[in-house]
Write an enzyme that holds these catalytic residues in place. Structure first.
Site, PDB file in Angstrom:
ATOM      1  N   GLN A 281       0.809  -1.227   0.000  1.00  0.00           N
ATOM      2  CA  GLN A 281       0.000   0.000   0.000  1.00  0.00           C
ATOM      3  C   GLN A 281       0.841   1.274   0.000  1.00  0.00           C
ATOM      4  OE1 GLN A 281      -2.582  -1.717   3.304  1.00  0.00           O
ATOM      5  NE2 GLN A 281      -4.005  -0.314   2.319  1.00  0.00           N
TER       6      GLN A 281
ATOM      7  N   CYS B 187     -10.696   0.073   3.923  1.00  0.00           N
ATOM      8  CA  CYS B 187      -9.293  -0.036   3.530  1.00  0.00           C
ATOM      9  C   CYS B 187      -8.738   1.356   3.271  1.00  0.00           C
ATOM     10  CB  CYS B 187      -9.186  -0.877   2.258  1.00  0.00           C
ATOM     11  SG  CYS B 187      -7.504  -1.044   1.645  1.00  0.00           S
ATOM     12  N   LEU B 188      -7.523   1.609   3.762  1.00  0.00           N
ATOM     13  CA  LEU B 188      -6.903   2.921   3.544  1.00  0.00           C
ATOM     14  C   LEU B 188      -6.683   3.196   2.055  1.00  0.00           C
ATOM     15  CD1 LEU B 188      -4.293   3.006   6.439  1.00  0.00           C
ATOM     16  CD2 LEU B 188      -6.285   4.483   6.174  1.00  0.00           C
TER      17      LEU B 188
ATOM     18  N   HIS C 182      -7.436  -9.331   6.141  1.00  0.00           N
ATOM     19  CA  HIS C 182      -7.562  -8.229   5.171  1.00  0.00           C
ATOM     20  C   HIS C 182      -6.187  -7.876   4.592  1.00  0.00           C
ATOM     21  CE1 HIS C 182      -8.987  -4.233   3.670  1.00  0.00           C
ATOM     22  NE2 HIS C 182      -7.729  -3.921   3.906  1.00  0.00           N
ATOM     23  N   GLU C 183      -5.197  -7.740   5.470  1.00  0.00           N
ATOM     24  CA  GLU C 183      -3.853  -7.351   5.013  1.00  0.00           C
ATOM     25  C   GLU C 183      -3.204  -8.453   4.187  1.00  0.00           C
ATOM     26  OE1 GLU C 183      -3.289  -4.338   5.252  1.00  0.00           O
ATOM     27  OE2 GLU C 183      -4.703  -3.823   6.841  1.00  0.00           O
TER      28      GLU C 183
ATOM     29  N   HIS D  86      -4.075  -8.191   0.671  1.00  0.00           N
ATOM     30  CA  HIS D  86      -3.223  -7.209  -0.029  1.00  0.00           C
ATOM     31  C   HIS D  86      -1.951  -7.869  -0.561  1.00  0.00           C
ATOM     32  CE1 HIS D  86      -5.164  -3.351   0.456  1.00  0.00           C
ATOM     33  NE2 HIS D  86      -5.326  -3.511   1.756  1.00  0.00           N
TER      34      HIS D  86
HETATM   35  C1  QAP Z   1      -7.999  -3.150   7.571  1.00  0.00           C
HETATM   36  O1  QAP Z   1      -8.207  -0.833   7.484  1.00  0.00           O
HETATM   37  C2  QAP Z   1      -9.104  -3.488   8.523  1.00  0.00           C
HETATM   38  O2  QAP Z   1     -12.046   4.411   4.416  1.00  0.00           O
HETATM   39  C3  QAP Z   1      -7.351  -1.829   7.914  1.00  0.00           C
HETATM   40  O3  QAP Z   1     -11.675   6.945   5.212  1.00  0.00           O
HETATM   41  C4  QAP Z   1     -10.404  -3.453   8.078  1.00  0.00           C
HETATM   42  O4  QAP Z   1      -7.237   0.684   8.798  1.00  0.00           O
HETATM   43  C5  QAP Z   1      -8.816  -3.831   9.812  1.00  0.00           C
HETATM   44  C6  QAP Z   1      -9.624   3.833   7.084  1.00  0.00           C
HETATM   45  C7  QAP Z   1     -11.426  -3.778   8.968  1.00  0.00           C
HETATM   46  C8  QAP Z   1      -9.834  -4.166  10.694  1.00  0.00           C
HETATM   47  C9  QAP Z   1     -11.136  -4.139  10.246  1.00  0.00           C
HETATM   48  C10 QAP Z   1     -10.492   3.600   6.043  1.00  0.00           C
HETATM   49  C11 QAP Z   1      -9.415   5.132   7.495  1.00  0.00           C
HETATM   50  C12 QAP Z   1      -8.876   2.756   7.713  1.00  0.00           C
HETATM   51  C13 QAP Z   1     -11.172   4.644   5.437  1.00  0.00           C
HETATM   52  C14 QAP Z   1      -8.067   0.438   7.942  1.00  0.00           C
HETATM   53  C15 QAP Z   1     -10.964   5.948   5.855  1.00  0.00           C
HETATM   54  C16 QAP Z   1     -10.085   6.187   6.883  1.00  0.00           C
HETATM   55  C17 QAP Z   1      -8.908   1.461   7.315  1.00  0.00           C
HETATM   56 CO    CO Z   2      -6.487  -2.460   3.039  1.00  0.00          CO
END
Ligand code: QAP
Ligand code: CO
Length: 168
Positions: free
Chosen positions: A50, A89-90, A131-132, A135
């Site tokens: 990413q 997801c970031l 999730h990661e 990726h």
């Molecule tokens: C993966 O996701 C994840 O849309 C990491 O506007 C997903 O950190 C881990 C984020 C679900 C645990 C549960 C997403 C921040 C962060 C956005 C993230 C946003 C700002 C996503």
């Molecule tokens: Co992601």
């Protein structure tokens, strides 16, 4: 040097990451930067791809748990029991969708120093690791959505890109 977050539809996000073989100081510095990038973006998990580096590296900091660096992960076992969470997801900012994933996983991985460990994760940490790990295989959570949902997301993102190009 600060890392730049890659955002969908950046083609690097579809590439498969390689095993880490070099456990030197550079890896440690990179992981520290990966944490900074994750924190600045308010994330709980981030993979190296990413930020444009195709190696199997994950950083994670789920609230209430200790921060973790996970290198070369391999799922040994996954529970029948599932956990439902609103997945985001970031690299696909602003979009979320509910999904089930195994509640608990047994994971073999390596630490920063290259030492191997097998550990069990559950709940949000297990969800995040899965999730990661997607990726690392070049997969995004939106790949699993229905074609209709995916094309809606694509349209909104295309519009945003066009708007930004035409000088905001
Ligand atoms: C993966 O996701 C994840 O849309 C990491 O506007 C997903 O950190 C881990 C984020 C679900 C645990 C549960 C997403 C921040 C962060 C956005 C993230 C946003 C700002 C996503
Ligand atoms: Co992601």
């Amino acid at each position: 040097m600060t890392l730049k977050l890659r955002v969908y539809p950046d083609p690097i996000l579809t590439k498969v990451s390689e095993l880490v073989t070099d456990f030197g100081d550079e890896l440690k510095t990179f992981c520290e930067q990966l944490f900074v990038c994750m924190k600045e973006s308010n994330g709980v998990g981030l993979s190296a791809v990413q930020v444009g580096r195709l190696e199997q590296i994950i950083v994670m900091h789920v609230p209430g748990c200790t921060p973790k660096i996970i290198i070369n992960p391999e799922i040994i076992e996954a529970s029948e029991e599932t956990f439902n969470y609103s997945e985001g997801c970031l690299s696909v900012p602003g979009f979320y969708d509910d999904r089930d994933r195994p509640f608990e996983i047994k994971l073999k991985y390596q630490h920063l120093d290259g030492s191997e460990i097998t550990d069990t994760f559950h709940h949000l940490e297990a969800f995040c690791i899965q999730h990661e790990m997607d990726h690392l295989e070049g997969k995004l959570f939106i790949d699993d959505l229905s074609p209709l949902k995916k094309s809606r997301i694509r349209k909104i993102i295309d519009k945003t890109i066009r708007r930004n190009k035409n000088g905001k």
